[in-house]
Enzyme design. Sequence first.
Site, PDB file in Angstrom:
ATOM      1  N   THR A  70       0.746  -1.130   0.020  1.00 57.76           N
ATOM      2  CA  THR A  70       0.164  -0.019  -0.067  1.00 57.76           C
ATOM      3  C   THR A  70       0.954   1.161   0.134  1.00 57.76           C
ATOM      4  O   THR A  70       2.081   1.256   0.432  1.00 57.76           O
ATOM      5  CB  THR A  70      -1.099  -0.039   1.381  1.00 57.76           C
ATOM      6  OG1 THR A  70      -1.629  -1.291   1.108  1.00 57.76           O
ATOM      7  CG2 THR A  70      -1.835   1.228   1.401  1.00 57.76           C
ATOM      8  N   GLY A  91      -0.899  -4.040   4.702  1.00 58.46           N
ATOM      9  CA  GLY A  91      -1.934  -4.903   4.832  1.00 58.46           C
ATOM     10  C   GLY A  91      -2.590  -5.094   6.137  1.00 58.46           C
ATOM     11  O   GLY A  91      -2.988  -4.079   6.723  1.00 58.46           O
TER      12      GLY A  91
END
EC number: 2.3.2.2
Length: 528
Positions: free
Chosen positions: A350, A433
């Site tokens: 991310t 995550g």
Amino acid sequence: MRDFHFPGRSAVHAVNAMAASSHPLATEAALHVLRDGGSAMDAAIAGSAVMAVVEPQMTGIGGDCFALVAPAGHGAVVAFNGSGRAPAAATPEALAAEGLDAIAIDSVHSVTLPGAIDGWFRLHARFGRLDMARLLAPAIAQARDGYPVHARVAADWRRATGHLARRDATRAAFLPGGRAPAEGDLHRQPALARTLETIARQGPGGFYGGAVAAAMTRTLRTHGGLHTEEDFHGVAGDFVAPLSTGYRGRTVHQVPPNNQGLTALMMLNLLERFDVAALRPGSAARLHLEIETARLAYAMRDRHIAEAGAMQVDPQEILSKDLAATLAARLSPDTAMTDVEPLGLRTSDTVYMTVVDRDGCAVSFINSIFDSFGSGILCPETGVLFQNRGHSFTLDPSHPNVLAPGKRPMHTIMPGMVTEDGRPVLSFGVMGGDYQPIGQARVISALWDHGMGLQEALDMARVFPQDDAVEIERSVTPDAARGLADRGHTLRVATDPLGGAQAILVDHARGILTGASDPRKDGHAAGY
């Protein structure tokens, strides 16, 4: 206070505006927007668009976004859910007909509709100032003319070589010359540049309709997907009321489910039951408490969190202080619990961006394609690499997070915001995550239980409980590792560093912004 005898970085201070991201080119783009009079949201969109090009292993326009916004530095925090949904034809029965009992992480069925572009435009319409074409220009230039691959990006890219090599279009785009680009290599994505130019000219309709949507649909159908052009036409994010809990006199805000932010709030409710300040940061006792509260919070997440309309328990029940007291009573300071259900936790990829502008508006913004290079399915005509967020669905019909047509899966990416007396004092995010809730809780605890500096709070050695072991970074001290083992924890040294983070503290009394960026990533904070 930083010990200058050791390698590290200092926090960044400014008085007007600040941005922090996981990539230098994104921070630079955001800062230019701020200097040009753009809002915090303008800067966040510009920076996130750049990361969608220069960190292709982490994010892209084929993914989703979430945001928390404190407008003009006061008033109610606004949350935005920009996560995509399953195709209208996606059902457990349809997948069972293919002999599937789970959604593989690299399967076309893991591809949910991309919500990021819709999210950027909806957020811009409400909080933006500058023209969207101006905001997307840096990303378009990076994709068209090329960008130098930075160190962390190169390392992630190299590990994903096998994943990228499986499909022709993806291999051609991301393994030029048959290999992953090395640090300092120039990489171009001309098809993605053209798509971004179309979006800049035509708005979200140029992405979710017309030739771009038709090409994306063809690619997914060719790979056996159930997606249709109508699915793309229907993508729409939502402004929602955030969830919050109190911690040490401040209010911590999260996007509500389908987002997993509730998990961090549960952890904080548990930590608040203990005298955390009495425990030495980084000690076995402190890490043990973090591990055990995380295990309880994640077990609740895995049991209950799903799309809001599918949840069988009210999130406010999960945030009950009485429930926290009941759960906290299960913890022992000396022994790891043996009665917590197995947790299927893992890290994934991310990017995150936080911005505060000269008007005091704070934006906490996160954008992702989930796993490394997402599904690995690339649309060659558009350069769009699709996320694999649908892997988070279960096919168990009794679970609230079961796959269903047009449904959002439980989602890991979570922006964070902390307010005090109705004003933002911390805009931050922690990547990785499933790691994100424990990462956010430890940053908040480091700041307001231990009085640590912002950069120091991000630098701290990390731990992460998983199914059969607790992963620890190599920087965890030998004494702490022995203490954890003595308490019954099985330890495993993490292959990769755990997550990443960016943060901005707002000191209203002194009129100072303080930014920090995780050394586990390539990025930095900058202000003026």
